[in-house]
Design an enzyme around this catalytic site. Structure first.
Site, mmCIF file in Angstrom:
data_model
loop_
_atom_site.group_PDB
_atom_site.id
_atom_site.type_symbol
_atom_site.label_atom_id
_atom_site.label_comp_id
_atom_site.label_asym_id
_atom_site.label_seq_id
_atom_site.Cartn_x
_atom_site.Cartn_y
_atom_site.Cartn_z
ATOM 1 N N HIS A 58 41.185 56.903 51.312
ATOM 2 C CA HIS A 58 41.523 55.985 49.986
ATOM 3 C C HIS A 58 42.784 56.448 50.472
ATOM 4 C CE1 HIS A 58 41.378 52.568 47.292
ATOM 5 N NE2 HIS A 58 42.191 52.562 47.468
ATOM 6 N N ARG A 85 39.197 47.415 49.213
ATOM 7 C CA ARG A 85 38.254 47.674 48.702
ATOM 8 C C ARG A 85 36.586 48.146 48.846
ATOM 9 N NH1 ARG A 85 42.289 49.117 46.320
ATOM 10 N NH2 ARG A 85 43.286 49.044 44.354
HETATM 11 P P1 NDP Z 1 47.614 39.261 47.455
HETATM 12 O O1 NDP Z 1 47.053 39.092 46.834
HETATM 13 O O2 NDP Z 1 49.097 39.174 47.660
HETATM 14 O O3 NDP Z 1 46.497 38.946 48.801
HETATM 15 C C1 NDP Z 1 45.109 38.322 48.464
HETATM 16 C C2 NDP Z 1 44.656 38.381 49.853
HETATM 17 O O4 NDP Z 1 42.855 38.290 49.692
HETATM 18 C C3 NDP Z 1 45.041 35.768 49.224
HETATM 19 O O5 NDP Z 1 45.534 35.934 51.062
HETATM 20 C C4 NDP Z 1 44.189 35.467 49.298
HETATM 21 O O6 NDP Z 1 43.911 33.712 49.629
HETATM 22 C C5 NDP Z 1 43.163 36.340 49.587
HETATM 23 N N1 NDP Z 1 41.660 35.775 48.799
HETATM 24 C C6 NDP Z 1 41.349 36.029 47.653
HETATM 25 N N2 NDP Z 1 40.143 36.123 47.416
HETATM 26 C C7 NDP Z 1 39.213 34.941 48.459
HETATM 27 C C8 NDP Z 1 38.735 34.759 47.907
HETATM 28 N N3 NDP Z 1 37.181 34.608 47.262
HETATM 29 N N4 NDP Z 1 38.612 33.714 49.628
HETATM 30 C C9 NDP Z 1 39.208 33.970 50.533
HETATM 31 N N5 NDP Z 1 39.999 34.423 50.609
HETATM 32 C C10 NDP Z 1 40.526 35.864 49.302
HETATM 33 O O7 NDP Z 1 46.749 40.831 47.938
HETATM 34 P P2 NDP Z 1 47.815 42.117 48.921
HETATM 35 O O8 NDP Z 1 47.554 41.870 50.299
HETATM 36 O O9 NDP Z 1 49.390 43.034 48.340
HETATM 37 O O10 NDP Z 1 46.426 43.435 48.815
HETATM 38 C C11 NDP Z 1 45.075 43.170 48.835
HETATM 39 C C12 NDP Z 1 44.355 44.252 48.980
HETATM 40 O O11 NDP Z 1 44.620 44.868 49.464
HETATM 41 C C13 NDP Z 1 44.661 44.306 46.907
HETATM 42 O O12 NDP Z 1 44.293 43.869 46.012
HETATM 43 C C14 NDP Z 1 44.033 46.108 46.906
HETATM 44 O O13 NDP Z 1 42.462 46.076 47.468
HETATM 45 C C15 NDP Z 1 43.844 46.783 48.743
HETATM 46 N N6 NDP Z 1 44.918 47.675 48.579
HETATM 47 C C16 NDP Z 1 44.309 49.065 49.273
HETATM 48 C C17 NDP Z 1 44.482 50.203 49.711
HETATM 49 C C18 NDP Z 1 44.313 51.050 50.454
HETATM 50 O O14 NDP Z 1 45.271 52.096 50.421
HETATM 51 N N7 NDP Z 1 43.372 50.778 50.590
HETATM 52 C C19 NDP Z 1 45.900 50.047 49.179
HETATM 53 C C20 NDP Z 1 46.689 48.669 48.738
HETATM 54 C C21 NDP Z 1 45.809 47.635 48.714
HETATM 55 P P3 NDP Z 1 45.073 33.574 49.100
HETATM 56 O O15 NDP Z 1 46.443 33.482 49.609
HETATM 57 O O16 NDP Z 1 44.716 31.987 49.717
HETATM 58 O O17 NDP Z 1 45.174 33.780 47.634
HETATM 59 C C1 OXD Z 2 46.136 49.875 45.884
HETATM 60 C C2 OXD Z 2 45.562 51.525 46.661
HETATM 61 O O1 OXD Z 2 45.374 49.145 45.878
HETATM 62 O O2 OXD Z 2 46.741 52.118 46.475
HETATM 63 O O3 OXD Z 2 47.693 50.645 45.838
HETATM 64 O O4 OXD Z 2 44.034 50.848 46.750
#
Ligand code: NDP
Ligand code: OXD
Length: 319
Positions: A282, A234
């Protein structure tokens, strides 16, 4: 697919709802689905909201919602809304989205590792030159966020031969991929990272985490000369002035950015023209609309049969 009985509202301040409604109607004929702002006079019958960047007050008109479905994997756009109803929030998780994000992570890691931007420059100047080419195993990739997307990207990068590690909130045990966790594990993770890939959600804890102090802790003794940042999580994870400063003084060697504090990226952002920045709009992992729609309708159908919802977000963690 059987007909979904309870009405659904599509809420977005950004996307044209017409194709989404058409898709839902094709997948579940007879479905009652309306789109903001034309949700009708009997809005108190609406049980489900499907949302992408919903209008700030959109939920006020829906007093009897049972579930909110995010059209994206990220849910920060929903937590940004005022007066969010206290109902389960389900996010998008599907194999298509995961595969697309891993393609992006692998492609941009390879682009930096194989110095493709430099070769493009050579081509434009008709220069026949072969820059030094380190092996993938010599390049330490660090994936921040080992959730659905981060883990798959890390595993695919490992298959490509990179020396991959990850960092997350909780401890992970992923074969062949050392994992660091929590604030205490961050320094050691950064110190062994040449290419940093951010796949974190945006929460109060991760806001601005990609800043100058963090870039300074990355490995500066790697084969690529200077560390690289790839952010497809993000925009609000990053401090954009710090990225420019770090690129200008060599703290970072290059950056690939898919997400920005303000999207679309304003025309006057220095990131657009920085020679060491690659920008994508994005679209690291565009969701396949049919797959997402089918997934949500299946979940509603199962929920109406009394089955538990999947991929429910923890509001305390914010992701
Ligand atoms: P998940 O919820 O599956 O994974 C998030 C990961 O981040 C987890 O491993 C979590 O740790 C870790 N995390 C969260 N907060 C912290 C913290 N404070 N310190 C350390 N680690 C942290 O999400 P996804 O993998 O499905 O997606 C991740 C992000 O990708 C989405 O939230 C979105 O913002 C972004 N995204 C972007 C897209 C794009 O096109 N650019 C498309 C889709 C998504 P833990 O495993 O321990 O909970
Ligand atoms: C999502 C994105 O969160 O596309 O899926 O950013």
């Amino acid at each position: 697919m059987a007909i979904v009985m309870k009405p659904i509202a599509f809420l977005s301040s950004e996307w044209n709802p017409a194709p989404w409604i058409k898709r839902a109607e094709a997948a579940a004929p007879g479905i009652d689905i309306r789109a903001w702002p034309n949700i009708g006079g009997d809005a108190d019958g609406i049980a489900y909201a499907i949302a992408w960047k919903p209008p700030r007050d959109a939920f006020d008109a829906l007093p009897n919602l049972q579930v909110i479905f995010s059209l994206g994997a990220g849910v920060d756009h929903i937590f940004a809304v005022e007066r969010l109803p206290d109902v389960p929030l389900v996010r998008a998780v599907n194999a298509d989205l995961t595969a697309r994000m891993s393609e992006y992570a692998v492609m941009h890691t390879l682009m930096h590792h194989r110095q493709q931007r430099l070769l493009d420059r050579y081509q434009s100047e008709r220069i026949w030159k072969d820059p030094p080419q380190p092996a993938a195993a010599e390049v330490r990739v660090g994936v921040m966020g080992l959730g659905v997307l981060g883990r798959d990207s890390a595993e695919k990068l490992k298959i490509m031969g990179f020396d991959v590690a990850g960092w997350s909130r909780s401890k992970k045990d992923i074969p062949g991929i050392p994992s660091y966790h929590g604030p205490d594990g961050l320094k050691a993770f950064l110190q062994r990272t040449d290419i940093l890939i951010a796949l974190l959600p945006h929460t109060t804890e991760t806001d601005g985490i990609l800043n100058y102090a963090l870039f300074s802790q990355l490995a500066h003794d790697g084969v690529l000369g200077a560390p690289i940042l790839i952010n497809a999580g993000r925009g609000r994870l990053q401090v954009e002035e710090d990225i420019v400063r770090a690129l200008d003084d060599g703290t970072l060697g290059a950056a690939t950015l898919d997400v920005f504090v303000t999207e679309p990226l304003p025309a006057d952002s220095p990131l657009w023209t920085h020679p060491n920045v690659t920008i994508t709009p994005h679209n690291a992992a565009d969701s396949d609309p049919d797959a997402i729609t089918r997934g949500i309708l299946k979940q509603i159908e199962a929920y109406e049969r009394g089955e538990p919802l999947k991929n429910v977000v923890d509001p305390k963690k914010g992701y």
